[in-house]
Scaffold this active site. Structure first.
Site, PDB file in Angstrom:
ATOM      1  N   ARG A 125      47.563  32.460  47.841  1.00  0.00           N
ATOM      2  CA  ARG A 125      46.717  32.317  49.033  1.00  0.00           C
ATOM      3  C   ARG A 125      45.239  32.447  48.664  1.00  0.00           C
ATOM      4  NH1 ARG A 125      43.524  37.060  49.398  1.00  0.00           N
ATOM      5  NH2 ARG A 125      44.388  38.603  50.817  1.00  0.00           N
TER       6      ARG A 125
ATOM      7  N   LYS B 128      49.796  43.430  55.383  1.00  0.00           N
ATOM      8  CA  LYS B 128      50.067  43.486  53.934  1.00  0.00           C
ATOM      9  C   LYS B 128      49.668  44.870  53.479  1.00  0.00           C
ATOM     10  CE  LYS B 128      47.568  41.551  50.486  1.00  0.00           C
ATOM     11  NZ  LYS B 128      47.149  40.543  49.485  1.00  0.00           N
TER      12      LYS B 128
ATOM     13  N   GLN C 225      44.190  36.117  38.140  1.00  0.00           N
ATOM     14  CA  GLN C 225      43.994  35.199  39.257  1.00  0.00           C
ATOM     15  C   GLN C 225      43.436  33.833  38.826  1.00  0.00           C
ATOM     16  OE1 GLN C 225      45.008  36.215  42.559  1.00  0.00           O
ATOM     17  NE2 GLN C 225      44.479  34.062  42.850  1.00  0.00           N
TER      18      GLN C 225
ATOM     19  N   THR D  39      34.694  39.246  44.648  1.00  0.00           N
ATOM     20  CA  THR D  39      34.156  40.428  45.329  1.00  0.00           C
ATOM     21  C   THR D  39      34.893  40.683  46.634  1.00  0.00           C
ATOM     22  OG1 THR D  39      32.011  40.163  44.293  1.00  0.00           O
ATOM     23  CG2 THR D  39      32.071  41.449  46.325  1.00  0.00           C
TER      24      THR D  39
HETATM   25  P1  NAD Z   1      42.174  40.913  36.465  1.00  0.00           P
HETATM   26  O1  NAD Z   1      42.044  42.377  36.300  1.00  0.00           O
HETATM   27  O2  NAD Z   1      43.397  40.232  35.967  1.00  0.00           O
HETATM   28  O3  NAD Z   1      40.922  40.181  35.757  1.00  0.00           O
HETATM   29  C1  NAD Z   1      39.617  40.674  35.932  1.00  0.00           C
HETATM   30  C2  NAD Z   1      38.619  39.649  35.461  1.00  0.00           C
HETATM   31  O4  NAD Z   1      37.300  40.168  35.671  1.00  0.00           O
HETATM   32  C3  NAD Z   1      38.718  39.323  33.981  1.00  0.00           C
HETATM   33  O5  NAD Z   1      38.353  37.978  33.786  1.00  0.00           O
HETATM   34  C4  NAD Z   1      37.664  40.254  33.365  1.00  0.00           C
HETATM   35  O6  NAD Z   1      37.179  39.791  32.129  1.00  0.00           O
HETATM   36  C5  NAD Z   1      36.599  40.172  34.430  1.00  0.00           C
HETATM   37  N1  NAD Z   1      35.669  41.296  34.434  1.00  0.00           N
HETATM   38  C6  NAD Z   1      35.963  42.602  34.630  1.00  0.00           C
HETATM   39  N2  NAD Z   1      34.833  43.331  34.592  1.00  0.00           N
HETATM   40  C7  NAD Z   1      33.822  42.468  34.353  1.00  0.00           C
HETATM   41  C8  NAD Z   1      32.430  42.621  34.214  1.00  0.00           C
HETATM   42  N3  NAD Z   1      31.849  43.823  34.318  1.00  0.00           N
HETATM   43  N4  NAD Z   1      31.688  41.529  33.980  1.00  0.00           N
HETATM   44  C9  NAD Z   1      32.267  40.321  33.891  1.00  0.00           C
HETATM   45  N5  NAD Z   1      33.577  40.098  34.041  1.00  0.00           N
HETATM   46  C10 NAD Z   1      34.345  41.179  34.260  1.00  0.00           C
HETATM   47  O7  NAD Z   1      41.951  40.622  38.014  1.00  0.00           O
HETATM   48  P2  NAD Z   1      42.375  39.344  38.876  1.00  0.00           P
HETATM   49  O8  NAD Z   1      43.696  39.596  39.493  1.00  0.00           O
HETATM   50  O9  NAD Z   1      42.166  38.107  38.082  1.00  0.00           O
HETATM   51  O10 NAD Z   1      41.295  39.426  40.048  1.00  0.00           O
HETATM   52  C11 NAD Z   1      39.922  39.147  39.784  1.00  0.00           C
HETATM   53  C12 NAD Z   1      39.089  39.680  40.927  1.00  0.00           C
HETATM   54  O11 NAD Z   1      39.439  38.997  42.132  1.00  0.00           O
HETATM   55  C13 NAD Z   1      39.292  41.167  41.202  1.00  0.00           C
HETATM   56  O12 NAD Z   1      38.030  41.733  41.489  1.00  0.00           O
HETATM   57  C14 NAD Z   1      40.180  41.175  42.431  1.00  0.00           C
HETATM   58  O13 NAD Z   1      40.017  42.345  43.190  1.00  0.00           O
HETATM   59  C15 NAD Z   1      39.669  39.953  43.148  1.00  0.00           C
HETATM   60  N6  NAD Z   1      40.598  39.346  44.098  1.00  0.00           N
HETATM   61  C16 NAD Z   1      40.079  38.798  45.208  1.00  0.00           C
HETATM   62  C17 NAD Z   1      40.909  38.205  46.136  1.00  0.00           C
HETATM   63  C18 NAD Z   1      40.328  37.546  47.352  1.00  0.00           C
HETATM   64  O14 NAD Z   1      41.082  37.192  48.268  1.00  0.00           O
HETATM   65  N7  NAD Z   1      39.046  37.307  47.409  1.00  0.00           N
HETATM   66  C19 NAD Z   1      42.296  38.174  45.922  1.00  0.00           C
HETATM   67  C20 NAD Z   1      42.807  38.692  44.729  1.00  0.00           C
HETATM   68  C21 NAD Z   1      41.950  39.285  43.809  1.00  0.00           C
END
Ligand code: NAD
Length: 330
Positions: A119, A76, A147, A230
């Site tokens: 996923r 990916k 997400q 994270t």
């Molecule tokens: P997004 O940008 O749409 O949303 C970010 C979220 O984090 C929001 O709810 C925002 O309010 C919150 N946030 C940002 N900074 C913050 C802080 N300092 N304190 C508290 N909350 C805070 O992102 P998303 O697509 O919803 O993804 C969320 C997280 O999940 C990202 O860090 C992304 O990298 C991660 N992610 C992980 C996986 C995995 O497989 N583990 C997959 C996709 C995304």
């Protein structure tokens, strides 16, 4: 040159077709199977590359691997372009490339944005299915970004939840989660973080935070926590001390201790990699998982390339079977 759907060639499965063919159940099955294969040593992820490209503030990289059980080989590729939203595009952009493990020939090109969302939700759902108490009633969500709605829908199918409670840094974004809860026929309440912890039997964290949003002392005995946000060095969602209290599970130990939520507990000497159990061991029955109603279980869902390859492989199979794939000769 376009060829017939069933002809060998490069199969193209665009985003809209991924949405048509991959539902939560198929994503769950694909992700659960690949976690099982990883724990058996039948599937392994290659080292992740993620670089700031010095242009458009973009982060770009690759996640790749090989699943010998599912015969999925690929990568990916994509990343994060913070200026995309202004252009009407998703900030996270990715595409999945699949190769024939026998020949190395490129076999499929699959849109990766929707598949990444499902996923990731499936990973969290698999952890709830295998680790949460069967009588869990309240589901807590920390975070309300792109997400979070996917996580909520997938998690809600795993237990007979009776209520959703949630917190987000910007409370107005909780409206989207409230709408999903209403769609699921479940009551929804916006609470502060301590109250989310106090009321929840299962908690999902899905934020981009760089500090602990949930403290160790707030977590009730018997809670299952899925830390899903994270995925990079420096990010953090929960108190590192929680790793000393909880039984810790992950998708992949190497990622958990380096770029996952466990990085902080490891840095502080609260945890070693030997204390972390791959969830595949629980799926395979090698590890008992939850052994008491009081145990706190923590799943560190870091997101591995093999998850992407697994759902992409299923998407290709279903798209071809339903006549929705385009095939081109290379
Ligand atoms: P997004 O940008 O749409 O949303 C970010 C979220 O984090 C929001 O709810 C925002 O309010 C919150 N946030 C940002 N900074 C913050 C802080 N300092 N304190 C508290 N909350 C805070 O992102 P998303 O697509 O919803 O993804 C969320 C997280 O999940 C990202 O860090 C992304 O990298 C991660 N992610 C992980 C996986 C995995 O497989 N583990 C997959 C996709 C995304």
């Amino acid at each position: 040159m376009t060829t017939e759907n069933s002809q060998p060639g490069l199969v193209i499965v665009p985003e809209d077709v991924c949405k048509k063919v991959i539902d939560r159940a198929s994503a769950f099955t694909a992700v659960e199977s690949v976690f099982a294969a990883m724990a058996k040593g039948d599937a392994y992820n290659f080292p992740v590359i993620r670089e700031a490209i010095g242009y458009a503030d973009a982060l770009y990289g690759f996640k790749s691997g090989f699943d010998r059980a599912g015969m999925a080989l690929g990568v990916k590729s994509g990343g994060y372009w913070p200026g995309n939203a202004e252009k009407g595009l998703t900030n996270h952009q990715s595409t999945i490339f699949l190769f024939d493990p026998d020949t190395g020939k490129l076999t499929a090109l699959v849109g990766g944005n929707y598949l990444t969302a499902v996923r990731t939700a499936a990973s969290c759902a698999v952890s709830i299915a295998h680790l949460a108490r069967k009588d869990a009633k309240t589901l807590g969500i920390i975070g309300a970004g792109h997400q979070a709605s996917f996580q909520l829908r997938a998690a809600a199918e795993q237990r007979q939840f009776e209520k959703i409670v949630a917190w987000n840094k910007s409370p107005e974004r909780l409206d989207s989660l409230a709408a999903v809860a209403a769609d699921l026929g479940l009551p929804f309440e916006s609470l502060d973080r301590e109250q989310v912890a106090a009321q929840s039997d299962v908690i999902i964290t899905i934020t981009s935070a760089h500090e602990a949003l949930l403290l160790n002392d707030w977590i009730r005995p018997g809670t299952h926590i899925a830390c899903m946000g994270t995925d990079t060095r420096g990010k953090q969602e929960v108190d590192a001390q929680l790793f000393a209290t909880a039984s810790v599970f992950t998708d992949e130990v190497a990622q958990s201790i380096s770029i996952g939520e466990a990085q902080h507990a490891v840095d502080q000497g609260l945890l070693t990699q030997d204390d972390i159990t791959p969830i595949g061991d629980v799926i395979n029955g090698v590890d008992g998982g939850r052994t008491s109603a009081e145990q706190i279980t923590l799943f560190d869902g870091t997101g591995v390339g093999l998850q992407d390859l697994a759902v992409a492989t299923t998407a290709v199979e279903l798209a071809v079977a339903k006549g929705l794939a385009t095939s081109v000769a290379l």
